[in-house]
Design a protein around this motif. Structure first.
Motif, PDB file in Angstrom:
ATOM      1  N   THR A 838      42.743  -2.305  69.924  1.00 15.25           N
ATOM      2  CA  THR A 838      43.414  -1.019  69.707  1.00 15.25           C
ATOM      3  C   THR A 838      42.470  -0.031  69.053  1.00 15.25           C
ATOM      4  O   THR A 838      41.713  -0.399  68.134  1.00 15.25           O
ATOM      5  N   ALA A 839      42.532   1.248  69.542  1.00 13.20           N
ATOM      6  CA  ALA A 839      41.839   2.359  68.885  1.00 13.20           C
ATOM      7  C   ALA A 839      42.912   3.322  68.403  1.00 13.20           C
ATOM      8  O   ALA A 839      43.754   3.769  69.189  1.00 13.20           O
ATOM      9  N   SER A 840      42.938   3.673  67.130  1.00  6.75           N
ATOM     10  CA  SER A 840      43.978   4.545  66.598  1.00  6.75           C
ATOM     11  C   SER A 840      43.356   5.634  65.738  1.00  6.75           C
ATOM     12  O   SER A 840      42.380   5.409  65.012  1.00  6.75           O
ATOM     13  N   ALA A 841      43.963   6.870  65.887  1.00  4.33           N
ATOM     14  CA  ALA A 841      43.515   8.002  65.095  1.00  4.33           C
ATOM     15  C   ALA A 841      44.347   8.094  63.820  1.00  4.33           C
ATOM     16  O   ALA A 841      45.377   7.431  63.678  1.00  4.33           O
ATOM     17  N   ALA A 842      43.932   8.983  62.928  1.00  5.20           N
ATOM     18  CA  ALA A 842      44.599   9.095  61.648  1.00  5.20           C
ATOM     19  C   ALA A 842      46.033   9.598  61.796  1.00  5.20           C
ATOM     20  O   ALA A 842      46.891   9.304  60.968  1.00  5.20           O
ATOM     21  N   ASP A 843      46.304  10.398  62.882  1.00  3.09           N
ATOM     22  CA  ASP A 843      47.649  10.919  63.068  1.00  3.09           C
ATOM     23  C   ASP A 843      48.556   9.938  63.783  1.00  3.09           C
ATOM     24  O   ASP A 843      49.684  10.277  64.137  1.00  3.09           O
ATOM     25  N   GLY A 844      48.067   8.718  64.021  1.00  3.70           N
ATOM     26  CA  GLY A 844      48.906   7.696  64.622  1.00  3.70           C
ATOM     27  C   GLY A 844      48.768   7.570  66.121  1.00  3.70           C
ATOM     28  O   GLY A 844      49.301   6.628  66.712  1.00  3.70           O
ATOM     29  N   VAL A 845      48.121   8.527  66.775  1.00  2.39           N
ATOM     30  CA  VAL A 845      47.915   8.419  68.212  1.00  2.39           C
ATOM     31  C   VAL A 845      46.960   7.270  68.485  1.00  2.39           C
ATOM     32  O   VAL A 845      45.932   7.122  67.818  1.00  2.39           O
ATOM     33  N   SER A 846      47.277   6.427  69.439  1.00  5.51           N
ATOM     34  CA  SER A 846      46.459   5.244  69.683  1.00  5.51           C
ATOM     35  C   SER A 846      46.427   4.920  71.162  1.00  5.51           C
ATOM     36  O   SER A 846      47.234   5.406  71.950  1.00  5.51           O
ATOM     37  N   ALA A 847      45.473   4.059  71.519  1.00  2.00           N
ATOM     38  CA  ALA A 847      45.376   3.505  72.863  1.00  2.00           C
ATOM     39  C   ALA A 847      44.912   2.061  72.724  1.00  2.00           C
ATOM     40  O   ALA A 847      44.249   1.694  71.746  1.00  2.00           O
ATOM     41  N   SER A 848      45.255   1.216  73.673  1.00  2.00           N
ATOM     42  CA  SER A 848      44.899  -0.207  73.564  1.00  2.00           C
ATOM     43  C   SER A 848      44.607  -0.782  74.931  1.00  2.00           C
ATOM     44  O   SER A 848      44.929  -0.179  75.959  1.00  2.00           O
ATOM     45  N   ALA A 849      43.980  -1.969  74.909  1.00  2.00           N
ATOM     46  CA  ALA A 849      43.697  -2.694  76.147  1.00  2.00           C
ATOM     47  C   ALA A 849      43.760  -4.190  75.845  1.00  2.00           C
ATOM     48  O   ALA A 849      43.542  -4.631  74.710  1.00  2.00           O
ATOM     49  N   ARG A 850      44.084  -4.965  76.862  1.00  2.00           N
ATOM     50  CA  ARG A 850      44.177  -6.422  76.723  1.00  2.00           C
ATOM     51  C   ARG A 850      42.815  -7.068  76.927  1.00  2.00           C
ATOM     52  O   ARG A 850      42.058  -6.685  77.822  1.00  2.00           O
ATOM     53  N   LEU A 851      42.533  -8.095  76.074  1.00  2.00           N
ATOM     54  CA  LEU A 851      41.284  -8.865  76.166  1.00  2.00           C
ATOM     55  C   LEU A 851      41.637 -10.352  76.258  1.00  2.00           C
ATOM     56  O   LEU A 851      42.382 -10.865  75.424  1.00  2.00           O
TER      57      LEU A 851
END
Length: 945
Positions: A838-851
């Protein structure tokens, strides 16, 4: 006598001489002749013999030669000759006998001369004084009462419109006052109601009627439609569909109150616009009589009473529909059904409106003013009449005084008392009162409105059609416009200005630059205390954008550089289409600035092309488009015979709306939360098809005019109707909005433009945080391995925290393009199976990928013996602690496979390998590697041979 027959602009096609019997007994004219000589001539060979007799009080008409085909036919003559009278100067004699006179300048004393008239510059005249010169539209006529001969032509004759077989214009003797009553003074069998009929078109159209009686109620002596109205004082009241008034197209010398008999051709007259024919015009017809004879029977008669038009007199419905779409197909009008039918049933009749409120400003140059007979019908707060559908307001009424004089009244002013006159029709407002009496003008002091100033954090965007502004316009127009921008609009940050003409104005000389026009306008704004506006525009291709020929009107941005930034990039050309992409920060990025929207599309043929501009206000981007859609030219008259009228111009505006909507959708594709403002003169109503197409019926764009109370929705006043032509549309992202239509022009008699400007004050929507993406490569990693996370589509400079499941691995900051990469380590202790990065910004917006994490093959130890050896010789490789029963690839520095032993049940194996002869001298690694990539190594020093 009359000598202009058939000449240019002649009243009649033939010259004539008229004899009148003022006595009490018939006179035998046998043996008499009419003779003529030129003004200074001595030859009297031009003679016309008279026959028959003339009764008391009767006219004897002698028709003479014609100079052409212009004019109306004379009434039936009593004698016919070939004398060609001069239209200006000459001599005419009534002679007892047929022998030609031989006198020159002393004919009045000749014993054979019964009566003699010299006119113009004649060298002989009764009393020595010629009558005035004649013309193609004027004859010499007796002026004394009774028809006595004072023997002085100058005293006895005046010049006026010819009246064959009727009383002279200047004479006061009434030939219809004798007994027995002459035949020409007896009314015919046809009444005005017969002429008008029960429908819109006369049943007697194109036929000749004889001696139609009526009282003259009004005279219009100027303009292109000169004539008078007559009305039957005793109509058949059982026939409410047939009017008892009619217009007589004639300059005959009549006065209000005359009882007249009119002989002539009935015609349904249609006003034709340029390019129209009788079959194509949408005008309503006006039934009229073009007379060959107007006989005044009596004078000073009381006028028929005027119908009092109250707020309930005219039906609320403006026009009824018919199967043919043409109201003139109605055989019998129903005055109580629709306004058009009501007025048709009273066409030419006297009506009166009391205390009429002005709903369209007085046009002193045209002699027109608009009032309402229904003061409560669709009333605006400022006194006008608005529309909220295509139906015209039935109370709106045009007033056209017969003397052409109206006050410079504003909307909301009043004509106090009675405004009275016969009913007429005009292409500029439909049915009208040809007023003989105009109510007293009352100034109610309508004031211009002003907008509120924008707050520091509000962007103010305005639109203003400045009506064919050119450098040659008076300085007063520039000053008024400049003051309006500063005082009334409160110096908006961006102004979409329409109808800026090129430097040569309407002169079609190939000029397309408009810098002089814009320099004068911006200087006027500065002089009024406003900001130093800069402008952005694109010259049109010469003569391709419609409007006033030669003017090359275009839409222009004025902007205040102290408040907004016009994004610096090359400007587009007149034929280059602006395109839209997504900027690194996620906002719309125009390919050129400014740029024209699809300028080569046929939707913009002979019409202005939209101008798109990219601005930044307090760090937030906004795309503004200046517009001027195709005009309503070519539409059928809203007050005409076709109901509902065909609005053919909507076809092109719908095409334009479709193209512009496509551009808006491009911007929203680039940035779904884009700030978009469309402003300008869209030449259509808020409820129209083109506007609905543009806004997706309100789903795509917000039309700010629709946010006002319904009675305040207008930007223009046309023919006394307050309506919407100008708009400001906003994208849905903009929600913090204030809006004003600023009324400074359309309701006023004195205008700097025919449009009212408008302004909106906005707090632009912030660019929402961009929800970027995260991808992994590879997506399957063994324990102890590494995967690379690629981050794209984020806001530039965003710090992102990287996690493997819940464990924080570290942070990374995106670059100027919103991108970054991060190496994701997979520890040996990581559980196998599906894990989440997961990559997340300080304002809570995030994106993720399965590994996917797979189990690793156990790797043990490697031992090389001896640890120093020459190239080409052998060493032993011993493996301990490896997984059981697995193949282990042995190589030097990861190169070619030197051995591939399998471990035993204890995870042990050994192999003899030969050092390649090509191995360089120095330290190398003997690498042992299993199939999942796990490896271990030991050092080997290769010696010089």
């Amino acid at each position: 006598m009359y000598g202009g027959g058939g000449n240019s602009a002649a009243t009649f096609t033939n010259d004539f001489v008229e004899v009148y019997n003022a006595g009490a007994s018939p006179i035998d004219l046998g043996g008499y002749s009419i003779q003529y000589a030129s003004a200074t001539g001595t030859t009297w060979t031009n003679t016309t013999a008279l026959t028959g007799e003339i009764q008391p009080g009767q006219y004897y008409l002698v028709q003479e030669a014609s100079g052409g085909t212009t004019g109306s036919a004379l009434p039936t003559p009593d004698a016919t000759g070939t004398i060609n009278l001069s239209a200006l100067s000459g001599k005419v004699a009534l002679v007892l006998g047929s022998t030609a006179l031989t006198c020159g300048s002393a004919c009045t004393s000749d014993a054979a001369v019964v009566d003699f008239v010299g006119y113009g510059s004649a060298n002989d005249a009764a009393g020595g004084h010629p009558a005035p010169a004649l013309s193609n539209t004027a004859s010499a006529q007796r002026t004394t009462d009774p028809f006595t001969n004072t023997a002085d032509n100058a005293a006895d004759f005046t010049v006026a419109a010819p009246t064959p077989k009727a009383a002279p214009a200047g004479g006061t003797t009434n030939p219809c006052s004798v007994t027995p009553l002459p035949e020409e003074c007896v009314p015919g069998d046809t009444t005005i109601q017969d002429v008008q009929g029960d429908g819109f078109v006369s049943p007697l159209d194109d036929t000749t009627v004889s001696k139609v009686p009526g009282i003259v109620t009004a005279v219009r002596s100027s303009g292109s439609s000169r004539g008078f109205w007559i009305q039957d004082p005793s109509p058949d009241t059982s026939d409410a569909s047939a009017s008892s008034g009619v217009f007589v197209y004639s300059t005959a010398p009549v006065s209000v109150g005359d009882a007249v008999l009119v002989t002539g051709k009935v015609q349904d007259y249609y006003t034709l616009a340029p390019g129209e024919t009788l079959s194509t015009t949408s005008s309503l017809s006006v039934t009229e009589i073009t007379p060959t004879l107007v006989t005044t029977v009596t004078r000073g008669n009381a006028l028929p009473a005027a119908l009092d038009i109250t707020p309930t007199t005219v039906p609320a419905t403006y026009a009824t529909t018919t199967p043919t779409g043409n109201v003139e197909s109605i055989a019998t009008v129903q005055p109580s059904r629709s306004a058009l039918e009501f007025w048709e049933a009273h066409e030419g009749m006297r009506v009166t409106v009391d205390d009429a409120r002005v709903v369209g400003p007085g046009k002193t140059q045209y002699g027109e003013i608009y009032v309402t007979t229904k003061p409560d019908q669709h009333a605006t707060p400022r006194g006008g009449t608005y529309i909220d559908s295509y139906e015209m307001p039935s109370g709106r009424l045009l007033v056209m005084p017969v003397n052409g004089v109206v006050p410079a009244a504003n909307v909301g002013d009043e004509l106090a008392g009675a405004t009275t006159g016969p009913v007429d029709w005009s292409t500029f407002g439909g049915y009208a009162i040809a007023a003989t009496t105009l109510g007293t003008y009352v100034d109610n002091h309508l004031q211009p409105t002003t907008a509120s100033p924008q707050a520091a954090d509000q962007l103010a965007v305005a639109t203003y059609n400045v009506e064919n502004l050119a450098p040659s316009d008076p300085a007063s127009k520039f000053a008024t416009l400049g003051a309006g921008v500063v005082t009334n609009l409160k110096s908006p940050d961006i102004v979409s200005v329409e109808e800026i003409q090129d430097n040569s104005g309407a002169t079609d000389d190939g000029t397309v630059d408009a810098d002089q026009t814009l320099a004068k306008l911006t200087a006027a704004i500065t002089a009024a205390g406003g900001p130093a506006y800069q402008w952005a525009q694109i010259n049109p291709v010469n003569d391709e954008d419609g409007g006033q020929p030669g003017g090359n009107i275009r839409s222009v941005f004025l902007y205040n550089p102290d408040r907004v930034t016009f994004v610096d990039k090359p400007a587009g050309t007149s034929t280059e289409a602006v395109t839209v992409s997504t900027a690194p920060d996620g906002t719309p990025d125009l390919s050129v600035n400014p740029g024209r929207v699809d300028p080569t599309s046929s939707a913009w043929d002979d019409s202005r092309k939209p101008l798109a501009g990219e601005f930044v206000f307090q760090g937030r981007k906004v795309v503004v488009v200046a517009n001027h859609f195709d005009s309503k030219g070519g539409d059928q008259n809203a007050d005409g015979r076709y109901q509902p009228p065909t609005r053919s111009s909507e076809v092109q505006r719908t095409q334009q709306a479709t193209v512009l909507r496509g551009f808006v959708e491009q911007v929203l594709t680039a940035d779904p939360s884009a700030n978009i403002v469309l402003a300008g003169d869209f030449n259509d109503y808020q409820f129209s098809g083109p506007v609905k197409t543009l806004t997706d019926d309100g789903g795509l764009l917000t039309d700010l005019i629709g946010t006002l109370p319904v009675d305040e929705r207008y930007t223009y006043n046309y023919n006394g109707v307050s309506q919407v032509l100008d708009h400001i549309f906003l994208s849905k992202a903009i929600t913090d909005v204030q809006y004003d239509v600023v009324h400074v022009n359309s309701e006023f008699a004195v205008q700097s433009s025919d449009h009212d400007p408008q302004v909106t004050r906005l707090r632009l929507a912030a660019q929402p945080p961009r929800h970027g993406t995260l991808t992994l490569d590879p997506r399957t990693v063994r324990q102890g391995g590494t995967s690379t996370a690629t981050l794209t589509g984020w806001d530039p400079g965003t710090e992102l925290t990287i996690r493997l499941d819940r464990k924080v691995l570290g942070t990374v900051t995106t670059d100027d393009h919103g991108s970054a990469t991060y190496a994701v380590p997979v520890a040996w202790a990581t559980r196998t199976g599906t894990r989440t990065v997961t990559a997340s910004a300080a304002d809570g917006v995030s994106a993720s990928a399965r590994l996917t994490v797979t189990a690793a093959i156990k790797v043990g130890h490697v031992q090389v013996s001896p640890g120093r050896q020459h190239a080409g010789l052998q060493v032993k490789v011993t493996l301990r602690g490896w997984a059981k029963q697995v193949r282990v690839r042995i190589s030097l520095d990861g190169g070619a496979t030197l051995a591939n032993p399998r471990t035993d049940a204890h995870g042990k194996a050994s192999a003899i390998i030969r050092i390649p002869r090509t191995a360089t001298v120095g330290v190398h690694q003997v690498l042992a590697q299993v199939s999942d990539g796990g490896s271990a190594s030991d050092t080997l020093t290769v010696l010089r041979r």
